[in-house]
Write an enzyme that holds these catalytic residues in place. Structure first.
Site, PDB file in Angstrom:
ATOM      1  N   LYS A  97      57.547 115.125 -50.582  1.00 43.33           N
ATOM      2  CA  LYS A  97      58.308 113.924 -50.201  1.00 43.33           C
ATOM      3  C   LYS A  97      57.578 113.068 -49.167  1.00 43.33           C
ATOM      4  O   LYS A  97      57.745 111.857 -49.131  1.00 43.33           O
ATOM      5  CB  LYS A  97      59.688 114.309 -49.686  1.00 43.33           C
ATOM      6  CG  LYS A  97      60.662 114.664 -50.803  1.00 43.33           C
ATOM      7  CD  LYS A  97      62.096 114.716 -50.284  1.00 43.33           C
ATOM      8  CE  LYS A  97      63.073 114.944 -51.418  1.00 43.33           C
ATOM      9  NZ  LYS A  97      63.061 116.352 -51.899  1.00 43.33           N
ATOM     10  N   GLU A 119      69.962 107.566 -47.034  1.00 41.52           N
ATOM     11  CA  GLU A 119      70.926 108.656 -47.025  1.00 41.52           C
ATOM     12  C   GLU A 119      70.156 109.937 -47.305  1.00 41.52           C
ATOM     13  O   GLU A 119      69.028 109.905 -47.801  1.00 41.52           O
ATOM     14  CB  GLU A 119      71.993 108.452 -48.109  1.00 41.52           C
ATOM     15  CG  GLU A 119      71.543 108.772 -49.532  1.00 41.52           C
ATOM     16  CD  GLU A 119      70.612 107.733 -50.126  1.00 41.52           C
ATOM     17  OE1 GLU A 119      70.599 106.583 -49.630  1.00 41.52           O
ATOM     18  OE2 GLU A 119      69.883 108.085 -51.075  1.00 41.52           O
ATOM     19  N   SER A 387      56.066 121.892 -55.583  1.00 41.40           N
ATOM     20  CA  SER A 387      56.454 120.699 -54.825  1.00 41.40           C
ATOM     21  C   SER A 387      56.782 120.960 -53.360  1.00 41.40           C
ATOM     22  O   SER A 387      56.663 120.064 -52.534  1.00 41.40           O
ATOM     23  CB  SER A 387      57.645 120.016 -55.509  1.00 41.40           C
ATOM     24  OG  SER A 387      58.717 120.929 -55.680  1.00 41.40           O
TER      25      SER A 387
HETATM   26  C1  LIG Z   1      63.555 116.803 -53.154  1.00 37.96           C
HETATM   27  C2  LIG Z   1      62.724 117.855 -53.760  1.00 37.96           C
HETATM   28  C3  LIG Z   1      62.572 117.958 -55.165  1.00 37.96           C
HETATM   29  C4  LIG Z   1      63.321 117.102 -56.136  1.00 37.96           C
HETATM   30  O1  LIG Z   1      63.016 115.753 -56.120  1.00 37.96           O
HETATM   31  P1  LIG Z   1      62.137 115.068 -57.249  1.00 37.96           P
HETATM   32  O2  LIG Z   1      62.288 113.625 -56.957  1.00 37.96           O
HETATM   33  O3  LIG Z   1      62.682 115.456 -58.581  1.00 37.96           O
HETATM   34  O4  LIG Z   1      60.747 115.562 -57.072  1.00 37.96           O
HETATM   35  C5  LIG Z   1      61.714 118.926 -55.658  1.00 37.96           C
HETATM   36  N1  LIG Z   1      61.063 119.779 -54.844  1.00 37.96           N
HETATM   37  C6  LIG Z   1      61.197 119.716 -53.513  1.00 37.96           C
HETATM   38  C7  LIG Z   1      60.447 120.691 -52.677  1.00 37.96           C
HETATM   39  C8  LIG Z   1      62.023 118.763 -52.916  1.00 37.96           C
HETATM   40  O5  LIG Z   1      62.154 118.730 -51.592  1.00 37.96           O
END
Ligand SMILES: *Cc1c(COP(=O)(O)O)cnc(C)c1O
Length: 403
Positions: A97, A119, A387
Site C-alpha cells: 500500500k 477512510e 502483498s
Molecule cells: C489492503 C491489502 C490487500 C488488498 O487490497 P488490494 O487493493 O486488493 O491489493 C492485500 N494485501 C494486503 C497486505 C493489504 O494490506
C-alpha cells in the site's frame, strides 16, 4: 471466447472506461474536482521532478526493489511447480500500500493541497497514508468507524503516532461504509483544498488508473528480476484480489506476454454458496455500480451491495476494480478463490516451512499456489505477489488456532 491472441491496448479510454467498466458515477458537485485531479495527475506525473522524487523515495524510503524469493523448501515439499514470492512484505510499513500512498501524497503536495483525507476499515490504508503524509509533510485526516477503531488497536495507535488526525465515525453501524460517507462529506466541504486518497484501484476515474500506475512498479521490477535470474518469464503470476491494487500492480507488466498465465485469487470466506459469507466479487457478482464506478458487484436479493466476509479484512469488499472486471470478461486473467480455512493453512505452512509470516490477504494467493503447484511439472514457475507481512494477523490467528 476466441483463440485470437490477446492484445490489450492502453487502458482506460479517455472517459475512464475499461471496456464497459469504470467511468465516473458521481454527483455533479464532484465532477469538477475529479476532472481537476485527473488533469493534474496527467500533467504532474509526466514531470521529471515528480518522477525523480517518487523513485528516490521508492528506493531509499520504501526499500525498493523488493526481492523475489524462491520458496524452495515449500516447492520441494509440494513436489510440483516452483513457487517464487515477490516480497512486498519487506517494504517499509510492511505491505504494497505504501507504493500508491506515496504517489497520492506526493501528488497532493505538488497540487498544493492543504489536507489529505481518507477512510480506512481495518486501518492498513490509514497507516500507509499517514506514513506517506508524515514524510511528504502534508496534514492527513483518517476517518474510521468507532467499531473498527476499537477492533484495530495497533493501527489506530500508529495513525495517531504518525501525526494524522483520526476521526471516529459513530453513526449507523460505525464501520467502513459510514467512514466512507463521513470522509466524503468532509472532502466535499472544500474539494479545492483537499485531496481524497483512495486505497485501491477503485472509485471514479482517475483513481483506478492512478493507483494502478503507482503500483505498476511491482510488476515492472518482477519481470526484470525474473528474466535476469531465470533467463525467461514466469509461467504463472498470481495475487490476491480485494479491490485489486496489489494484483494489478504485478499483472500490468505481464498483460501482453501471451506465455504468462495470470491468476487473481478472491476470498471464498466461509462459503461461496451463501450471500454474506464470502467476498468473491468476480466469481459470484454481476455488473453494477458502486462507489462511483461500474464494476462487478456482490448484491443481496434486493439488489443492494451485500454484506461480505473474509478472514482477511483487506479483502472484505463487495465491489472490485473496473480493470479486473474487464480482464475477467476479456479472458486475460483467470479468477480463482481460496477459503478462510485454506488461507489459514497456507499462513501456517509458509511460516513453518519458509520462516515468512504472510498477511492473511496474501495468504490467499499462497493457498492457491499450494493447491496448484502439485498439479504442475517441476520446471513450471509460479510467481506470487506476497502483498504484505502477517505481524498484524499473528495474534488473531494464534487465538483462532488456540496456539
Ligand atoms: C489492503 C491489502 C490487500 C488488498 O487490497 P488490494 O487493493 O486488493 O491489493 C492485500 N494485501 C494486503 C497486505 C493489504 O494490506
Amino acid at each position: 471466447m476466441t483463440n485470437a491472441p490477446i492484445t490489450l491496448g492502453p487502458m482506460p479510454d479517455a472517459n475512464g472506461y475499461f471496456g464497459e467498466y469504470g467511468g465516473s458515477f458521481i454527483p455533479p458537485n464532484l465532477s469538477a474536482a475529479m476532472a481537476d485531479i485527473s488533469k493534474a495527475y496527467d500533467e504532474i506525473t509526466k514531470r521529471e521532478d515528480f518522477q525523480a522524487e517518487l523513485h528516490s523515495l521508492f528506493a531509499n524510503y520504501v526499500g525498493r526493489p523488493s526481492p523475489i524469493f524462491h520458496a524452495k523448501r515449500l516447492s520441494d515439499k509440494l513436489g510440483g511447480a516452483q513457487i517464487h514470492l515477490k516480497r512486498e512484505d519487506l517494504n517499509h510499513t510492511g505491505a504494497h500500500k505504501i507504493n500508491h500512498c506515496l504517489g497520492e501524497a506526493l501528488l497532493a503536495k505538488f497540487m498544493n493541497k492543504k489536507k489529505v483525507i481518507a477512510e480506512t476499515g481495518a486501518g492498513q490504508h490509514g497507516v500507509a497514508l499517514a506514513t506517506a503524509c508524515a514524510l511528504v509533510g502534508i496534514p492527513c485526516e483518517i476517518h474510521m468507524g468507532q467499531v473498527d477503531i476499537e477492533k484495530e488497536h495497533p493501527n489506530t495507535t500508529k495513525i495517531r503516532i504518525l501525526g494524522a488526525t483520526l476521526v471516529p465515525v459513530t453513526r449507523g453501524q460505525a464501520t467502513l461504509k459510514e467512514a466512507v460517507d463521513n470522509a466524503f462529506e468532509e472532502y466535499l466541504k472544500n474539494p479545492e483544498d483537499y485531496f481524497y486518497a483512495i486505497g485501491s484501484i477503485v472509485g471514479p476515474d482517475p483513481f483506478p488508473r492512478m493507483v494502478r500506475d503507482f503500483q505498476s512498479i511491482v510488476g515492472k521490477e518482477a519481470r526484470e528480476q525474473f528474466q535476469d535470474t531465470h533467463g525467461k518469464l514466469p509461467d504463472i503470476v498470481a495475487a490476491c484480489v480485494g479491490g485489486g491494487s496489489n494484483a494489478i500492480g504485478l499483472f500490468t507488466a505481464f498483460l501482453n506476454d501471451a506465455s504468462v498465465k495470470i491468476v487473481g485469487v478472491e476470498p471464498a470466506g466461509k462459503s461461496l454458496d451463501v450471500v454474506g459469507q464470502h467476498a468473491a466479487t468476480l466469481t459470484k457478482g454481476k455488473p453494477g455500480v458502486i462507489h462511483g464506478m461500474r464494476c462487478y458487484v456482490l448484491e443481496d436479493s434486493e439488489g443492494v451491495p451485500s454484506a461480505v466476509h473474509s478472514i482477511a479484512s483487506g479483502l472484505d469488499y463487495p465491489g472490485i476494480g473496473p480493470q479486473h472486471s474487464y480482464l475477467k470478461d476479456a479472458g486475460r486473467v483467470t479468477y480463482e478463490t481460496a477459503s478462510d480455512k485454506e488461507t489459514l493453512d497456507a499462513f501456517m505452512e509458509l511460516s513453518h516451512v519458509e520462516g515468512i509470516i504472510p498477511a492473511l490477504e496474501s495468504a490467499h494467493a499462497v493457498a492457491w499456489a499450494i493447491r496448484t503447484a502439485p498439479t504442475l511439472p517441476k520446471d513450471t514457475h509460479i510467481l506470487i505477489n506476497l502483498s504484505g507481512r502477517g505481524d498484524k494477523d499473528a495474534d488473531y490467528v494464534a487465538k483462532l488456532l488456540n496456539i
